[in-house]
Design a protein around this motif. Structure first.
Motif, PDB file in Angstrom:
ATOM      1  N   ASP A 107       0.857  -1.187   0.000  1.00  0.00           N
ATOM      2  CA  ASP A 107       0.000   0.000   0.000  1.00  0.00           C
ATOM      3  C   ASP A 107       0.898   1.244   0.000  1.00  0.00           C
ATOM      4  N   ARG A 108       1.503   1.545  -1.146  1.00  0.00           N
ATOM      5  CA  ARG A 108       2.549   2.563  -1.213  1.00  0.00           C
ATOM      6  C   ARG A 108       2.035   3.980  -1.006  1.00  0.00           C
ATOM      7  N   ASP A 109       0.758   4.218  -1.256  1.00  0.00           N
ATOM      8  CA  ASP A 109       0.233   5.567  -0.992  1.00  0.00           C
ATOM      9  C   ASP A 109      -0.503   5.646   0.348  1.00  0.00           C
ATOM     10  N   GLY A 110      -0.621   4.526   1.048  1.00  0.00           N
ATOM     11  CA  GLY A 110      -1.255   4.518   2.355  1.00  0.00           C
ATOM     12  C   GLY A 110      -2.761   4.620   2.338  1.00  0.00           C
ATOM     13  N   ALA A 111      -3.372   4.530   1.150  1.00  0.00           N
ATOM     14  CA  ALA A 111      -4.823   4.715   1.059  1.00  0.00           C
ATOM     15  C   ALA A 111      -5.579   3.599   1.767  1.00  0.00           C
ATOM     16  N   LEU A 112      -5.164   2.360   1.555  1.00  0.00           N
ATOM     17  CA  LEU A 112      -5.851   1.234   2.191  1.00  0.00           C
ATOM     18  C   LEU A 112      -5.659   1.293   3.711  1.00  0.00           C
ATOM     19  N   PHE A 113      -4.448   1.549   4.143  1.00  0.00           N
ATOM     20  CA  PHE A 113      -4.182   1.636   5.574  1.00  0.00           C
ATOM     21  C   PHE A 113      -5.012   2.744   6.216  1.00  0.00           C
ATOM     22  N   THR A 114      -5.037   3.913   5.583  1.00  0.00           N
ATOM     23  CA  THR A 114      -5.776   5.049   6.146  1.00  0.00           C
ATOM     24  C   THR A 114      -7.267   4.760   6.221  1.00  0.00           C
ATOM     25  N   ASP A 115      -7.795   4.103   5.193  1.00  0.00           N
ATOM     26  CA  ASP A 115      -9.230   3.856   5.123  1.00  0.00           C
ATOM     27  C   ASP A 115      -9.681   2.726   6.039  1.00  0.00           C
ATOM     28  N   ARG A 116      -8.854   1.672   6.159  1.00  0.00           N
ATOM     29  CA  ARG A 116      -9.323   0.455   6.821  1.00  0.00           C
ATOM     30  C   ARG A 116      -8.643   0.142   8.146  1.00  0.00           C
ATOM     31  N   LEU A 117      -7.418   0.637   8.363  1.00  0.00           N
ATOM     32  CA  LEU A 117      -6.649   0.172   9.510  1.00  0.00           C
ATOM     33  C   LEU A 117      -6.149   1.276  10.440  1.00  0.00           C
ATOM     34  N   LEU A 118      -6.182   2.504   9.996  1.00  0.00           N
ATOM     35  CA  LEU A 118      -5.616   3.599  10.777  1.00  0.00           C
ATOM     36  C   LEU A 118      -6.236   3.707  12.163  1.00  0.00           C
ATOM     37  N   ASP A 119      -7.555   3.701  12.238  1.00  0.00           N
ATOM     38  CA  ASP A 119      -8.215   3.856  13.536  1.00  0.00           C
ATOM     39  C   ASP A 119      -7.837   2.726  14.490  1.00  0.00           C
ATOM     40  N   GLN A 120      -7.705   1.507  13.965  1.00  0.00           N
ATOM     41  CA  GLN A 120      -7.309   0.392  14.818  1.00  0.00           C
ATOM     42  C   GLN A 120      -5.901   0.593  15.373  1.00  0.00           C
ATOM     43  N   GLU A 121      -4.984   1.022  14.505  1.00  0.00           N
ATOM     44  CA  GLU A 121      -3.609   1.205  14.972  1.00  0.00           C
ATOM     45  C   GLU A 121      -3.521   2.315  16.012  1.00  0.00           C
ATOM     46  N   LEU A 122      -4.235   3.413  15.795  1.00  0.00           N
ATOM     47  CA  LEU A 122      -4.201   4.511  16.758  1.00  0.00           C
ATOM     48  C   LEU A 122      -4.735   4.064  18.118  1.00  0.00           C
ATOM     49  N   ARG A 123      -5.723   3.190  18.098  1.00  0.00           N
ATOM     50  CA  ARG A 123      -6.288   2.711  19.358  1.00  0.00           C
ATOM     51  C   ARG A 123      -5.358   1.742  20.066  1.00  0.00           C
ATOM     52  N   LYS A 124      -4.656   0.912  19.309  1.00  0.00           N
ATOM     53  CA  LYS A 124      -3.868  -0.158  19.913  1.00  0.00           C
ATOM     54  C   LYS A 124      -2.395   0.194  20.131  1.00  0.00           C
ATOM     55  N   TYR A 125      -1.868   1.093  19.316  1.00  0.00           N
ATOM     56  CA  TYR A 125      -0.434   1.372  19.357  1.00  0.00           C
ATOM     57  C   TYR A 125      -0.211   2.862  19.604  1.00  0.00           C
ATOM     58  N   PRO A 126      -0.146   3.291  20.867  1.00  0.00           N
ATOM     59  CA  PRO A 126      -0.057   4.712  21.195  1.00  0.00           C
ATOM     60  C   PRO A 126       1.074   5.484  20.525  1.00  0.00           C
ATOM     61  N   PRO A 127       2.276   4.897  20.288  1.00  0.00           N
ATOM     62  CA  PRO A 127       3.315   5.687  19.622  1.00  0.00           C
ATOM     63  C   PRO A 127       2.899   6.230  18.257  1.00  0.00           C
ATOM     64  N   ALA A 128       1.957   5.557  17.592  1.00  0.00           N
ATOM     65  CA  ALA A 128       1.510   6.049  16.286  1.00  0.00           C
ATOM     66  C   ALA A 128       0.775   7.377  16.403  1.00  0.00           C
ATOM     67  N   ARG A 129       0.227   7.648  17.570  1.00  0.00           N
ATOM     68  CA  ARG A 129      -0.559   8.876  17.729  1.00  0.00           C
ATOM     69  C   ARG A 129       0.301  10.118  17.580  1.00  0.00           C
ATOM     70  N   ALA A 130       1.568  10.029  17.935  1.00  0.00           N
ATOM     71  CA  ALA A 130       2.462  11.179  17.798  1.00  0.00           C
ATOM     72  C   ALA A 130       2.816  11.461  16.343  1.00  0.00           C
ATOM     73  N   LEU A 131       2.514  10.514  15.459  1.00  0.00           N
ATOM     74  CA  LEU A 131       2.891  10.653  14.055  1.00  0.00           C
ATOM     75  C   LEU A 131       1.714  10.876  13.118  1.00  0.00           C
ATOM     76  N   ILE A 132       0.555  10.249  13.404  1.00  0.00           N
ATOM     77  CA  ILE A 132      -0.520  10.242  12.405  1.00  0.00           C
ATOM     78  C   ILE A 132      -1.904  10.395  13.024  1.00  0.00           C
ATOM     79  N   ASP A 133      -1.983  11.099  14.153  1.00  0.00           N
ATOM     80  CA  ASP A 133      -3.268  11.213  14.843  1.00  0.00           C
ATOM     81  C   ASP A 133      -4.111  12.391  14.371  1.00  0.00           C
ATOM     82  N   SER A 134      -3.681  13.103  13.345  1.00  0.00           N
ATOM     83  CA  SER A 134      -4.452  14.225  12.810  1.00  0.00           C
ATOM     84  C   SER A 134      -4.038  14.451  11.361  1.00  0.00           C
TER      85      SER A 134
END
Length: 261
Positions: free
Chosen positions: A91-118
């Motif tokens: 997923d080189r443009d991150g579209a699938l991740f952003t659409d389907r998995l982003l919310d899950q990662e933000l909930r489960k992996y707090p370090p991601a919040r400093a990078l992609i929470d907005s």
């Protein structure tokens, strides 16, 4: 509720998991991961810094996602392992991740919040959105025991028939080297073959520190003849500000270099 629904609930409720697979050379591998769901399939979303690992995993005939650590879990959690063929989506443009998995990662992996929470953070850290998404086509559900408070380890064995055996286990003694007897937390008979034991610990609830360790050897009749033991079997010490900044810079550079390659 059917078995598939129970598995999806367990994966959804888990904060951490363990992924195991057999490399093309026949050696078992295991590492801790953030377990996600891509539709109804268990999945892991690697940043491009781990492109080599993700592609090696995708070449495996079988992989297993283990949910055994009961820390930071939600309602519906239970210990379970699922195995099947891994399928890689780059997923080189991150579209699938952003659409389907982003919310899950933000909930489960707090370090991601400093990078992609907005939206602003996602523009600044654009390199963290492209992902190598490995989803499992599950064909086997395996009963395992829970590892309360992360105690014990996850065992992965490459059987003689090239099938992967996984289980959650404890050691029957405190030996870190030599011969180590393992005991299944679900009372299952062990498999024989090249094996790896994975242990890991993390700082809770922030997961800023997440330290894995592995012990390798040959398993026969429940006894592991150790050929490689870890130097550390405890959580790494806290990071200072400079080390945190350095770690992020290295991650950014590794992701950008992989995406440019």
């Amino acid at each position: 509720m059917d078995e598939g629904a129970h598995v999806r609930r367990a994966v959804q409720a888990a904060t951490v998991g363990e992924l195991a697979w057999i490399d093309p050379d026949g050696s078992p591998q295991a590492r801790p991961v953030t377990p996600l769901l891509l539709g109804d399939r268990p999945a892991v979303a690697f940043a491009y810094a781990e492109v080599t690992l993700a592609r090696r995993l995708a070449a495996a005939q079988v992989a297993a996602l283990v949910v055994s650590d009961d820390r930071l879990t939600g309602r519906g959690w239970r210990p379970v392992a699922v195995a099947g063929r891994p399928r890689l989506t780059e997923d080189r443009d991150g579209a699938l991740f952003t659409d389907r998995l982003l919310d899950q990662e933000l909930r489960k992996y707090p370090p991601a919040r400093a990078l992609i929470d907005s939206p602003l953070l996602r523009r600044e850290h654009w390199w963290y959105l492209p992902r190598l998404i490995v989803a499992l086509d599950v064909d086997t559900v395996i009963t395992i025991g829970a590892r309360p408070e992360g105690a014990g380890e996850v065992l992965a064995v490459a059987r003689a028939d090239r099938r992967l055996y996984v289980d959650s286990v404890t050691r029957a003694d405190d030996q870190a080297s030599g011969a180590v007897r393992v005991r299944s937390l679900a009372g299952r008979p062990p498999a024989d073959g090249p094996a790896v034991l994975l242990g890991h610990d993390f700082s809770a609830p922030d997961l800023e520190r997440w330290t894995p360790w592995t012990t390798r050897g040959e398993l026969a009749d429940g006894v592991l003849a150790v050929t490689a033991a870890p130097a550390r079997t405890a959580l790494a010490p806290p990071l200072g500000l400079w080390r945190r900044l350095t770690r992020q810079r290295r991650l950014a550079r590794a992701c950008q270099d992989a995406l440019a390659g």
